[in-house]
Design an enzyme around this catalytic site. Structure first.
Site, PDB file in Angstrom:
ATOM      1  CB  SER A  35      -0.975   0.048   1.178  1.00 14.28           C
ATOM      2  OG  SER A  35      -0.257   0.233   2.373  1.00 14.28           O
ATOM      3  CE1 TYR A  68      -4.022  -1.450   1.440  1.00 19.05           C
ATOM      4  CE2 TYR A  68      -3.130  -2.795  -0.340  1.00 19.05           C
ATOM      5  CZ  TYR A  68      -3.264  -2.524   1.008  1.00 19.05           C
ATOM      6  OH  TYR A  68      -2.642  -3.315   1.933  1.00 19.05           O
TER       7      TYR A  68
END
Length: 124
Positions: A35, A68
């Site tokens: 991430s 993300y």
């Protein structure tokens, strides 16, 4: 009006909705599971949600990847790239972080120009 509009067809397109331009990666951790961590205040300014998919493009090297968003503590200026992505984009690199959405009409994206300490220099 083009032919599709005249015939009543609507096309949904993937368009840029948010961009943090020239942000600086402050930390890179290969051992973390993945991430990009972005401070909550910058997420709010760019209209990003935790878990939202983003495209990260290094202005420094040209590397590009999708990951993300993880919510980081607000007002720190710390943007961390984690996991395998840290092999491609390193601490100190300038990046563009882009999120896209689907729309059947043009969108005006939130476009934040970032300074050396990930402060917002311009918000359009």
């Amino acid at each position: 009006m083009n032919g599709d509009q005249a015939s009543g067809k609507l096309w949904v397109r993937e368009v840029l909705k948010s961009k943090l331009h020239r942000a600086v990666i402050t930390e890179a951790d290969v051992e973390y599971e993945g991430s990009i961590e972005i401070p909550r205040d910058l997420m709010d300014a760019a209209d990003l949600w935790p878990g939202e998919k983003v495209l990260v493009a290094s202005i420094t090297t040209g590397a590009r990847l999708e990951t993300y968003v993880l919510e980081g503590p607000p007002n720190t200026g710390k943007i961390l790239i984690n996991g395998g992505a840290a092999h491609l984009i390193k601490k100190g690199e300038r990046v563009a972080i882009m999120a896209f959405g689907y729309s059947d009409t043009p969108l005006k994206p939130k476009n934040l120009l970032m300074g050396d300490n990930n402060e917002i220099l311009r918000n359009r």
